[in-house]
Scaffold this active site. Structure first.
Site, mmCIF file in Angstrom:
data_model
loop_
_atom_site.group_PDB
_atom_site.id
_atom_site.type_symbol
_atom_site.label_atom_id
_atom_site.label_comp_id
_atom_site.label_asym_id
_atom_site.label_seq_id
_atom_site.Cartn_x
_atom_site.Cartn_y
_atom_site.Cartn_z
ATOM 1 N N GLU A 198 0.801 -1.247 0.000
ATOM 2 C CA GLU A 198 0.000 0.000 0.000
ATOM 3 C C GLU A 198 0.824 1.283 0.000
ATOM 4 O OE1 GLU A 198 -2.618 -0.603 3.352
ATOM 5 O OE2 GLU A 198 -3.487 -2.396 2.456
ATOM 6 N N GLU A 242 -6.385 -10.401 -1.234
ATOM 7 C CA GLU A 242 -7.170 -10.166 -0.010
ATOM 8 C C GLU A 242 -8.661 -10.108 -0.344
ATOM 9 O OE1 GLU A 242 -5.683 -6.824 2.262
ATOM 10 O OE2 GLU A 242 -3.597 -7.359 1.876
HETATM 11 O O1 9MR Z 1 -7.432 -7.820 8.479
HETATM 12 C C1 9MR Z 1 -6.489 -7.037 9.169
HETATM 13 C C2 9MR Z 1 -7.102 -6.505 10.456
HETATM 14 O O2 9MR Z 1 -7.349 -7.557 11.361
HETATM 15 C C3 9MR Z 1 -6.185 -5.485 11.085
HETATM 16 O O3 9MR Z 1 -6.828 -4.896 12.198
HETATM 17 C C4 9MR Z 1 -5.819 -4.433 10.063
HETATM 18 C C5 9MR Z 1 -4.943 -3.392 10.743
HETATM 19 O O4 9MR Z 1 -3.827 -3.086 10.120
HETATM 20 O O5 9MR Z 1 -5.199 -5.028 8.948
HETATM 21 C C6 9MR Z 1 -6.067 -5.883 8.274
HETATM 22 O O6 9MR Z 1 -5.476 -6.398 7.117
HETATM 23 C C7 9MR Z 1 -5.149 -5.445 6.095
HETATM 24 C C8 9MR Z 1 -3.980 -5.968 5.325
HETATM 25 O O7 9MR Z 1 -2.914 -6.248 6.196
HETATM 26 C C9 9MR Z 1 -3.546 -4.992 4.248
HETATM 27 N N1 9MR Z 1 -4.634 -4.624 3.399
HETATM 28 C C10 9MR Z 1 -5.851 -4.198 4.046
HETATM 29 C C11 9MR Z 1 -6.281 -5.248 5.077
HETATM 30 C C12 9MR Z 1 -7.595 -4.854 5.696
HETATM 31 O O8 9MR Z 1 -7.434 -3.675 6.432
#
Ligand code: 9MR
Length: 383
Positions: free
Chosen positions: A160, A274
């Protein structure tokens, strides 16, 4: 026992047996998602696996080829303070996967979120110098990537890096702490260190909404094309692009398909990393996007159709797509909990979307894998 009681008993027992048989039959008839897509692309799910029930673990083993740890391999949990590494959760997750013949995908080495502030703090409360920040990044990447070397298929090296709502006329890099401390070359540097640390791992750039604007060549997609071309020119050993796929009922599918072919045209592999399609409300990889509320039954049919169309696209491009990973395993093991975005209910019952994907696989003759579609460092230079 009089006759009437005996007959009642027999009826109750027969009904009970029929229910059990019915459930067993449904279970036996349930197709495996990974088997349905075998030879086309890997099917994955996200999860850290700590605290998962035996039913959830069985569901993973049955339907998924590969698991991405949802949180536990990120910079903050693996190195919460300098030189204090913590691998208990990801180690257990990787061990379970290895024992159960499930592959692992690493997530993630360089990100603006879930990263300790200490990376960017210098002595005496000053901001860390470029050199100090890079030294810390190098140590982090080497420690984490070498630990899982040979046990992960690949890494989301950079996650990102592109900001939201840009015009697409520039790379529009997120002004993150990494950007401020080091500059735009931090991305190339991260790829190079990941390659040194694990020479056999596939190395991906991963982002959300990067398909948006693909047809018109604007917005975040145009920025991503610009960034990827630069990374390739700077010699970043990049294998592919992860389109995260946090989508909803009105996602623009033409953009999804065009983005896949555009990335392939750069000589890159593609993965959907994802995936979740919310049954109500909006979706995106952005943290502040919300949705929820009552979900009408018909939305689950709509959701199934969106999933079906997406997989029809993925199958058409199976020659360049290596993996499709869902971000969770069920509507309760999902960051989009209240929006019921996945294939199974919280009780692991298959939803219409699951059946649609099994059907899509059976109806499709996928394009054969094109291994000569450039892989990894063989990517051609483009301007
Ligand atoms: O699914 C993840 C969630 O449990 C966490 O709280 C969050 C915080 O950083 O990250 C989520 O996963 C993310 C992923 O690592 C990167 N792309 C977006 C995902 C959803 O936020």
């Amino acid at each position: 026992m009089n006759k009437r009681i005996l007959i009642s008993c027999l009826i109750v027992c027969a009904a009970a047996a029929a229910t059990v048989y019915g459930e067993d039959k449904a279970e036996a008839d349930l197709k495996s998602l990974k088997e349905a897509y075998a030879g086309k692309f890997l099917i994955g799910a996200a999860g850290d696996l700590r605290g998962y029930s035996s039913d959830e673990l069985a569901n993973i083993k049955m339907h998924y080829d590969i698991v991405t740890p949802e949180n536990s391999m990120k910079p903050q949990p693996t190195q919460p303070t300098e030189n204090n590494f913590n691998f208990s959760t990801p180690d257990a997750m990787v061990d379970w996967c290895m024992k159960n013949d499930v592959k692992v995908w690493g997530h993630t080495l360089l990100w603006h979120a879930q990263t300790g502030r200490w990376f960017f703090e210098g002595p005496d409360g000053q901001p860390a110098s470029r050199e100090l920040a890079l030294e810390r990044l190098k140590k982090h990447i080497f420690t984490v990537a070498q630990r899982y070397k040979g046990r992960v298929v690949g890494w989301d090296v950079v996650n990102e890096a592109i900001d939201d709502r840009g015009t697409g006329r520039t790379e529009n890099l997120r002004r993150s702490s990494w950007y401020t401390a080091v500059g735009p070359d931090v991305l190339t540097q991260a790829f190079k260190w990941a390659r040194e640390a694990d020479p056999d791992a596939e190395l991906y750039y991963n982002d959300y909404n990067i398909e948006q604007g693909a047809v018109a060549n604007t917005g975040k997609h145009a920025s991503s094309m610009m960034l990827l071309k630069r990374l390739i020119e700077e010699g970043a050993p990049i294998t592919g692009v992860g389109i995260q796929g946090h989508w909803h009922l009105d996602t623009n599918l033409a953009d999804v398909e065009k983005a896949i072919t555009n990335y392939a045209s750069l000589g890159l592999r593609v993965a959907i990393t994802e995936l979740d399609v919310t049954a109500t409300g909006d979706n995106s990889g952005e943290f502040n996007v919300r949705g929820g509320g009552t979900i009408p039954e018909e939305n689950y049919q709509k959701q199934a159709e969106v999933y079906r169309k997406l997989f029809e696209i993925f199958l058409r491009h199976a020659d360049v797509i290596d993996r499709v990973t869902f971000w969770g395993i069920s509507d309760t093991r999902s960051w989009r909990g209240r929006q019921n975005a996945l294939l199974f209910t919280g009780r692991l019952e298959p939803k219409p979307a699951f059946h649609a994907l099994i059907e899509a696989a059976s109806k499709n003759e996928a394009a054969p894998k094109n291994e000569s579609a450039a892989k990894n460092e063989a990517a051609p230079k483009t301007d």
